[in-house]
Design a protein around this motif. Structure first.
Motif, PDB file in Angstrom:
ATOM      1  N   ASP A 270      61.188  23.875  20.228  1.00  0.00           N
ATOM      2  CA  ASP A 270      62.324  23.024  20.030  1.00  0.00           C
ATOM      3  C   ASP A 270      61.963  22.035  18.887  1.00  0.00           C
ATOM      4  O   ASP A 270      61.028  21.729  18.604  1.00  0.00           O
ATOM      5  N   ARG A 271      63.031  21.103  18.862  1.00  0.00           N
ATOM      6  CA  ARG A 271      62.816  20.128  17.559  1.00  0.00           C
ATOM      7  C   ARG A 271      61.761  19.023  18.153  1.00  0.00           C
ATOM      8  O   ARG A 271      61.061  18.247  17.105  1.00  0.00           O
ATOM      9  N   ASP A 272      61.496  18.704  19.293  1.00  0.00           N
ATOM     10  CA  ASP A 272      60.259  18.124  19.764  1.00  0.00           C
ATOM     11  C   ASP A 272      59.022  18.749  19.699  1.00  0.00           C
ATOM     12  O   ASP A 272      57.945  18.223  20.471  1.00  0.00           O
TER      13      ASP A 272
ATOM     14  N   TYR B  48      61.861  25.078  14.253  1.00  0.00           N
ATOM     15  CA  TYR B  48      61.464  23.885  14.240  1.00  0.00           C
ATOM     16  C   TYR B  48      59.768  23.851  14.353  1.00  0.00           C
ATOM     17  O   TYR B  48      59.153  22.806  14.064  1.00  0.00           O
TER      18      TYR B  48
ATOM     19  N   GLN C 120      64.232  21.230   9.507  1.00  0.00           N
ATOM     20  CA  GLN C 120      65.049  20.122  10.348  1.00  0.00           C
ATOM     21  C   GLN C 120      66.558  20.626  10.260  1.00  0.00           C
ATOM     22  O   GLN C 120      67.007  21.586   9.507  1.00  0.00           O
TER      23      GLN C 120
END
Length: 213
Positions: A45-47, A208, A213
């Protein structure tokens, strides 16, 4: 591709591997404690949390290797994170289905929802999923259609009819307009096992793990 440019993979026997991008020996990054678990696919995921699933449950692994599992029934063969949710594809009760599970935080997910019931329209099994930047879902299958596109309104169609023999069992979208698909050998179609480069005329959704982004 995951954080720091490393390659990540899962093994059927519940191991998550790290492999140097330039090549080298694979090492165990995380081994899930439940010996009954089987893993089939992963995505970030993005994190930079890793999400993986297979024989049971959905598992989140943070960069610090903390593992949290969320109840999920069914056999999952493909995992993809897109637009704030993790999508799982596989079989439950003899139905090939894509489910959407909202990611509320690293420690909480929302209720699952059925995103697309593949078995209601097609024969065969799902082996891979990915998303285009415009929200189209691509499904790799062993059905005669091989690759199926599902639009945001849930209408679906075969991708480039007649071009791909089944089965397509792995996807990766490059940074341009090309989708890469692993195709299994097919004696009937006289096709060898190969990696296909498919011009989609549009870009893929962010991966990701590689820093998109």
């Amino acid at each position: 591709v995951g954080p720091n440019g490393l390659l990540y993979g899962v093994t059927f026997e519940r191991r998550i591997l790290q492999i140097p991008a330039a090549g080298g020996t694979a090492t165990n990054w995380v081994v899930l404690t439940n010996a009954a678990i089987r893993l089939n696919d992963l995505d970030f995921d993005r994190d930079k949390n890793l999400w993986t699933a297979g024989s049971q449950d959905l598992h989140r692994i943070r960069p610090d290797k903390n593992v949290k599992s969320f109840p999920f029934s069914g056999t999952v063969r493909a995992v993809r994170v897109y637009n704030g949710a993790v999508y799982l594809a596989g079989n439950r009760n003899n139905q090939e289905t894509v489910w959407r599970v909202p990611i509320m935080s690293a420690d909480q997910v929302g209720p699952e929802e059925e995103y697309f019931n593949f078995s209601s329209k097609y024969a065969g099994a799902i082996y891979a999923i990915t998303f285009a930047a415009d929200g189209d879902l691509l499904i790799g299958t062993d059905a005669p259609e091989a690759i199926v596109t599902v639009h945001a309104d849930k209408s679906s169609e075969q991708l480039y009819p007649g071009l791909f023999p089944a089965k397509c069992f792995s996807f990766a979208w490059g940074t341009d307009n090309f989708l890469y698909a692993t195709q299994e050998a097919n004696a009937t179609a006289k096709a060898a096992q190969t990696i296909l480069s498919v011009n989609m005329l549009k870009k893929g959704a962010p991966y990701y793990g590689r820093g998109d982004q």
